[in-house]
Design an enzyme around this catalytic site. Sequence first.
Site, PDB file in Angstrom:
ATOM      1  N   TYR A 165       0.824  -1.223   0.000  1.00 51.71           N
ATOM      2  CA  TYR A 165       0.000   0.000   0.000  1.00 51.71           C
ATOM      3  C   TYR A 165       0.848   1.258   0.000  1.00 51.71           C
ATOM      4  O   TYR A 165       0.397   2.318  -0.418  1.00 51.71           O
ATOM      5  CB  TYR A 165      -0.887   0.010   1.259  1.00 51.71           C
ATOM      6  N   ILE A 166       2.074   1.165   0.544  1.00 55.42           N
ATOM      7  CA  ILE A 166       2.930   2.362   0.608  1.00 55.42           C
ATOM      8  C   ILE A 166       4.046   2.264  -0.425  1.00 55.42           C
ATOM      9  O   ILE A 166       4.292   3.206  -1.181  1.00 55.42           O
ATOM     10  CB  ILE A 166       3.513   2.506   2.037  1.00 55.42           C
ATOM     11  N   ASP A 169       9.907  -6.946  -4.613  1.00 48.44           N
ATOM     12  CA  ASP A 169       9.056  -7.606  -3.613  1.00 48.44           C
ATOM     13  C   ASP A 169       9.401  -9.095  -3.601  1.00 48.44           C
ATOM     14  O   ASP A 169       9.805  -9.650  -4.629  1.00 48.44           O
ATOM     15  CB  ASP A 169       7.569  -7.386  -3.940  1.00 48.44           C
ATOM     16  N   THR A 204       5.103  -4.317   9.136  1.00 47.55           N
ATOM     17  CA  THR A 204       5.552  -4.560  10.522  1.00 47.55           C
ATOM     18  C   THR A 204       4.321  -4.927  11.341  1.00 47.55           C
ATOM     19  O   THR A 204       3.820  -4.120  12.124  1.00 47.55           O
ATOM     20  CB  THR A 204       6.201  -3.289  11.113  1.00 47.55           C
ATOM     21  N   THR A 212       6.394   1.511   9.750  1.00 45.56           N
ATOM     22  CA  THR A 212       6.090   1.927  11.122  1.00 45.56           C
ATOM     23  C   THR A 212       6.781   0.954  12.079  1.00 45.56           C
ATOM     24  O   THR A 212       6.599  -0.255  11.956  1.00 45.56           O
ATOM     25  CB  THR A 212       4.567   1.894  11.351  1.00 45.56           C
ATOM     26  N   LYS A 263       5.484   9.033  14.574  1.00 45.72           N
ATOM     27  CA  LYS A 263       4.539   8.211  13.803  1.00 45.72           C
ATOM     28  C   LYS A 263       3.604   7.457  14.747  1.00 45.72           C
ATOM     29  O   LYS A 263       2.376   7.432  14.567  1.00 45.72           O
ATOM     30  CB  LYS A 263       5.309   7.222  12.927  1.00 45.72           C
ATOM     31  N   GLY A 308      -9.981  -1.165  13.005  1.00 48.56           N
ATOM     32  CA  GLY A 308      -9.256  -2.141  12.184  1.00 48.56           C
ATOM     33  C   GLY A 308      -8.134  -1.485  11.411  1.00 48.56           C
ATOM     34  O   GLY A 308      -7.741  -0.353  11.696  1.00 48.56           O
ATOM     35  N   CYS A 352      -2.777  -0.289  10.915  1.00 49.36           N
ATOM     36  CA  CYS A 352      -2.050   0.844  11.500  1.00 49.36           C
ATOM     37  C   CYS A 352      -2.571   1.172  12.894  1.00 49.36           C
ATOM     38  O   CYS A 352      -1.915   0.902  13.887  1.00 49.36           O
ATOM     39  CB  CYS A 352      -2.197   2.066  10.599  1.00 49.36           C
ATOM     40  N   TYR A 372     -12.093  -2.849   6.732  1.00 50.82           N
ATOM     41  CA  TYR A 372     -11.889  -2.257   8.062  1.00 50.82           C
ATOM     42  C   TYR A 372     -12.434  -0.849   8.153  1.00 50.82           C
ATOM     43  O   TYR A 372     -12.634  -0.310   9.253  1.00 50.82           O
ATOM     44  CB  TYR A 372     -10.403  -2.321   8.454  1.00 50.82           C
ATOM     45  N   LYS A 373     -12.693  -0.227   6.979  1.00 50.24           N
ATOM     46  CA  LYS A 373     -13.332   1.094   6.995  1.00 50.24           C
ATOM     47  C   LYS A 373     -13.935   1.343   5.625  1.00 50.24           C
ATOM     48  O   LYS A 373     -13.751   0.548   4.681  1.00 50.24           O
ATOM     49  CB  LYS A 373     -12.344   2.186   7.366  1.00 50.24           C
TER      50      LYS A 373
HETATM   51  N1  SAJ Z   1     -12.458   4.693  13.124  1.00 50.38           N
HETATM   52  C1  SAJ Z   1     -13.492   4.822  14.052  1.00 50.38           C
HETATM   53  N2  SAJ Z   1     -13.908   6.081  14.396  1.00 50.38           N
HETATM   54  C2  SAJ Z   1     -13.333   7.207  13.865  1.00 50.38           C
HETATM   55  C3  SAJ Z   1     -12.274   7.046  12.932  1.00 50.38           C
HETATM   56  C4  SAJ Z   1     -11.853   5.783  12.579  1.00 50.38           C
HETATM   57  O1  SAJ Z   1     -14.042   3.841  14.546  1.00 50.38           O
HETATM   58  O2  SAJ Z   1     -13.773   8.305  14.190  1.00 50.38           O
HETATM   59  C5  SAJ Z   1     -11.988   3.356  12.765  1.00 50.38           C
HETATM   60  C6  SAJ Z   1     -12.121   3.070  11.275  1.00 50.38           C
HETATM   61  O3  SAJ Z   1     -13.391   2.538  10.989  1.00 50.38           O
HETATM   62  C7  SAJ Z   1     -11.026   2.025  11.076  1.00 50.38           C
HETATM   63  C8  SAJ Z   1      -9.953   2.449  12.064  1.00 50.38           C
HETATM   64  O4  SAJ Z   1     -10.594   3.281  13.023  1.00 50.38           O
HETATM   65  O5  SAJ Z   1     -11.475   0.732  11.427  1.00 50.38           O
HETATM   66  C9  SAJ Z   1      -8.778   3.200  11.438  1.00 50.38           C
HETATM   67  O6  SAJ Z   1      -9.283   4.055  10.433  1.00 50.38           O
HETATM   68  P1  SAJ Z   1      -8.613   5.520  10.209  1.00 50.38           P
HETATM   69  O7  SAJ Z   1      -9.230   6.147   9.051  1.00 50.38           O
HETATM   70  O8  SAJ Z   1      -8.649   6.233  11.480  1.00 50.38           O
HETATM   71  O9  SAJ Z   1      -7.072   5.231   9.948  1.00 50.38           O
HETATM   72  P2  SAJ Z   1      -6.262   4.426   8.836  1.00 50.38           P
HETATM   73  O10 SAJ Z   1      -5.698   3.235   9.533  1.00 50.38           O
HETATM   74  O11 SAJ Z   1      -6.984   4.218   7.568  1.00 50.38           O
HETATM   75  O12 SAJ Z   1      -5.096   5.502   8.571  1.00 50.38           O
HETATM   76  C10 SAJ Z   1      -4.370   5.945   9.692  1.00 50.38           C
HETATM   77  C11 SAJ Z   1      -4.155   7.448   9.539  1.00 50.38           C
HETATM   78  N3  SAJ Z   1      -3.576   7.970  10.755  1.00 50.38           N
HETATM   79  C12 SAJ Z   1      -4.191   9.032  11.351  1.00 50.38           C
HETATM   80  O13 SAJ Z   1      -5.240   9.499  10.931  1.00 50.38           O
HETATM   81  C13 SAJ Z   1      -3.513   9.584  12.573  1.00 50.38           C
HETATM   82  C14 SAJ Z   1      -3.208   7.704   8.377  1.00 50.38           C
HETATM   83  O14 SAJ Z   1      -2.871   9.074   8.320  1.00 50.38           O
HETATM   84  C15 SAJ Z   1      -1.944   6.882   8.560  1.00 50.38           C
HETATM   85  O15 SAJ Z   1      -1.010   7.109   7.521  1.00 50.38           O
HETATM   86  C16 SAJ Z   1      -2.320   5.417   8.584  1.00 50.38           C
HETATM   87  O16 SAJ Z   1      -3.145   5.218   9.746  1.00 50.38           O
HETATM   88  C17 SAJ Z   1      -1.067   4.585   8.663  1.00 50.38           C
HETATM   89  O17 SAJ Z   1      -0.746   3.962   7.601  1.00 50.38           O
HETATM   90  O18 SAJ Z   1      -0.392   4.631   9.660  1.00 50.38           O
END
Ligand code: SAJ
Length: 434
Positions: A13-14, A33, A85, A120, A205, A256, A259, A315-316
């Site tokens: 993904y990155i 890879d 990781t 990370t 991070k 989920g 990260c 997961y989202k």
């Molecule tokens: N979620 C909630 N409630 C919320 C926000 C999210 O339940 O208000 C849940 C989502 O449904 C999901 C999980 O949390 O299951 C994570 O979703 P997310 O959109 O918060 O985060 P990621 O994992 O898609 O992306 C995050 C981001 N980090 C931050 O917002 C601080 C992104 O910027 C990072 O680059 C990414 O992690 C990463 O790769 O580390």
Amino acid sequence: MKFNSICVIGLGYIGLPTASTFATSGIRVMGMDINEQIVAGLQNGQLHLYEPGLRTLVQAALRSGNLTIHREPMPADAFIIAVPTPFKEDKKADMSFVEAAARSILPHLQKGNLVVLESTSPPRTTVDLVAPILEQNGLKAGTDFLLAYSPERVLPGQILRELIENTRIIGGINRASAVAGRDLYATFVRGEILLTDATTAEMVKLMENTSRDVNIALANEFSHLAEFYGVDVWEAIQLANRHPRVKILNPGPGVGGHCISVDPWFLVEAAPKITPLIRTAREVNDSQPFHVVELCKQFIGDLKGRHITALGLAYKADVDDLRESPAIHVCELLHQAGAIITAYEPFKNGFQHPSLKTAGTFADAVNQSEALLLLTAHEEFKKLVPSEVAKLTKARIAFDCTGGWDQEKWESTGFRYFRLGVGKDSQTNQNVNN
Ligand code: SAJ
């Protein structure tokens, strides 16, 4: 420092968006890879993951001749390690991919090269794990070759835009390494590039994602309190967030992704005695799927033999990533309680799992259903028209775990509508607002 060639290790993904963005910026990039399917697919321009715009970018990079795909690292001016990781059963970070990636660079590392770890990682990984491995060929980190840590912070679903626009942190094991890292990423980063040391960058991070996990846990705990006090937590959060300095996040079926649900453990594992809040937040979020199943028992009754449609397994919303997905955990728990689960995940057709059947279309997913469970707020599900849905199924229970459906629209079509975080009495309070 000028870079004419880069070797990117890890095309996930990155790594894949990063390699392609460097390549379309005019730099020769060797993407590598260890996964044979990924390599073979990419060599034919086929992608193994979904991210808006990524296919076009990768194909442009391949067509330009700047991006080539390999099974082994190649000599280059700079090496970027972007491998997974994950965490192990005991919640400890699995650094084996990073170690293997560092070892794979050894035969190709030359004086003057720059190596950047993007994965990370627990604080001190760059200095205590990566540097010693790379120095095994006699070169000294920081002088013979440069070594930095630069975490990505792109949001899945917005990766291509954020890769360029986001502020970037570069943590060098010394100043020369940080400066070289800035020169490398200045190739395409339009956001501010901020320099620090490697361990601080690793910590930053983890702090970013941990702060989000703790705030999501708070929102989830507020949803429990709202159910307890007979309040609509979604309305309460909306009102509370009108405070100029309050930003409460949304409750949901759990946290989920590879990260937010993983990174906080990297801080806890190293210092469990001084991280009670971080650990507790993880436990609150990991218990949310159990809470959803308890609510299902309340709204649907005895789950044994009941046909439930799970809408969404990702997961989202609007991603194809099912890693650490709470939606899947909910389905597992419902299955254990005896329910018969049919899931529809439009971003991952054909997904197999022992706790559920997957349907290829929404209609197939609901036609035997007694209750609809919204677990992932995909745009496709938010746009569902209840009156149309009612023609496809005898189900007349709609349980919304994401705040993605409109209560009035579902109830006016004859559905009993329930939402996570909305206490029973709040149904009567609705009349106050109308
Ligand atoms: N979620 C909630 N409630 C919320 C926000 C999210 O339940 O208000 C849940 C989502 O449904 C999901 C999980 O949390 O299951 C994570 O979703 P997310 O959109 O918060 O985060 P990621 O994992 O898609 O992306 C995050 C981001 N980090 C931050 O917002 C601080 C992104 O910027 C990072 O680059 C990414 O992690 C990463 O790769 O580390």
